[in-house]
Scaffold this active site. Sequence first.
Site, short mmCIF file in Angstrom:
data_model
loop_
_atom_site.label_atom_id
_atom_site.label_comp_id
_atom_site.label_asym_id
_atom_site.label_seq_id
_atom_site.Cartn_x
_atom_site.Cartn_y
_atom_site.Cartn_z
N TRP A 60 0.96 -1.29 -0.01
CA TRP A 60 0.10 -0.06 -0.06
C TRP A 60 0.85 1.30 -0.08
CZ3 TRP A 60 -4.21 -0.63 -2.03
CH2 TRP A 60 -4.85 -1.99 -1.88
N ASP A 113 -1.72 6.63 6.25
CA ASP A 113 -2.76 6.02 5.80
C ASP A 113 -3.14 4.79 6.76
OD1 ASP A 113 -4.42 3.92 4.62
OD2 ASP A 113 -3.11 3.39 2.78
N LYS A 144 -12.64 -2.08 6.67
CA LYS A 144 -11.84 -2.93 7.46
C LYS A 144 -12.63 -2.91 8.82
CE LYS A 144 -8.57 -2.52 4.19
NZ LYS A 144 -8.49 -3.72 2.98
C1 LIG Z 1 -3.61 0.28 3.95
C2 LIG Z 1 -4.45 0.31 2.69
N1 LIG Z 1 -4.44 1.33 2.02
C3 LIG Z 1 -5.39 1.53 0.82
C4 LIG Z 1 -5.84 0.49 0.65
C5 LIG Z 1 -7.02 0.80 -0.34
O1 LIG Z 1 -8.26 1.11 -0.49
P1 LIG Z 1 -9.40 1.25 -1.29
O2 LIG Z 1 -9.46 -0.07 -1.80
O3 LIG Z 1 -10.61 1.59 -0.21
O4 LIG Z 1 -8.96 2.38 -2.06
C6 LIG Z 1 -6.29 -0.61 1.31
C7 LIG Z 1 -7.17 -1.67 0.90
O5 LIG Z 1 -7.06 -2.94 1.04
C8 LIG Z 1 -5.40 -0.76 2.63
O6 LIG Z 1 -5.31 -2.07 3.15
#
Ligand SMILES: Cc1ncc(COP(=O)(O)O)c(C=O)c1O
Length: 368
Positions: A98, A179, A203
């Site tokens: 991520w 994040d 989550k």
């Molecule tokens: C730590 C993290 N950041 C960003 C995301 C991306 O999230 P989204 O699918 O809501 O854009 C995720 C998705 O699993 C994640 O676990």
Amino acid sequence: MNFGAGPGTLPLAALERAQREFIDIEGTGMSVLEHSHRGSTYEKIHLEALALVRELGAVPESHEILLLQGGATMQFGMIPMNFLRAGDAATYAVSGTWGEKALEDAKTVAQDRGAKVLEASTAAAKGCYTRAASQADLGSTAGQRYVHITSNETIHGIQMGSAEAPFPSIATGGHLICDMSSDFLSRKADLAPFSLVYAGAQKNVGPSGLCVVIIRKDLLAESNPKLPSMLRYDVAAKGGSMHNTPPTFAVYLMRNVLLWLKGEGGAAALGERNAKKAACIYGVINAHPALYACPVEVASRSQMNVIFRLPSEELEKQFLKGAEERKMHGLKGHRSVGGMRVSLYNAVPMEWCEALAEYMATFAKTHG
Ligand SMILES: Cc1ncc(COP(=O)(O)O)c(C=O)c1O
């Protein structure tokens, strides 16, 4: 038993309430889906959701809370588009997929406007992460516009923000951005040092698509006025997160989840429970080192996503098959890393963890 990584398990009470109210909310004879976002029925829910985020996250008054769309991924672009100006530099601490994705979007934006994006990676080899980023990894942050970190790497099972793996800080004048998609409100956390925190809801706090953004007001004021309105934080704030039609049902459901969270004792109580859940699974891994291996260094092991491998893909298949037979779902690791991943979000009860631990121990006896 859903151990999936997200969208993950939501509290049954929050879903049942939605079921009860689905076609008639508060005796209005209409579904929340049909109410105007400007009407009093929805407005009350919207404000309650915002107030619950403030209360449960102990969000200081210095920070604004926004409910945005586009998931957490939209933030990967919005952050540099708003805050990275020509000549600026920002560092991205990367300890998993991520962080890599956030970095890539930032690079795309930076290229266009003469800004610099630096990477502080903990990868031992390409894509191979075993620990969270530390202050030392960041090097000097003097003069940096911001540092971006990922508190919990959902795919690699790596978490920071504990005594053993603390959040890094940034030199005075810079902004710390995090994040928190996969551990927001899963434990007590001091949000004051962060200028911006964001979390995709799917989550621990609600349905996918919705993203909670907590932003310090002085940074908010620096939003880029040259962007289209939907991409500007200040526009979202001015409209009370209703610049356009908000995702009303997602906000409603998040409100239900947050009410459940409050009833359970809030983030601190959940943090204690989540620590016990994680200890239960790591305990079996540690007890059977010949069969289970967690590649993450102990200090960086995630309380939310426990990952482990078995000695062969064949054994992993057998393990998954047995788990499915016991109604334990979502345990297959992300396709990029393989192995197993046990996601232990807020709504996953201790009993499921105990059942999984027992299965793991039994499997170890017969296959170890
Ligand atoms: C730590 C993290 N950041 C960003 C995301 C991306 O999230 P989204 O699918 O809501 O854009 C995720 C998705 O699993 C994640 O676990």
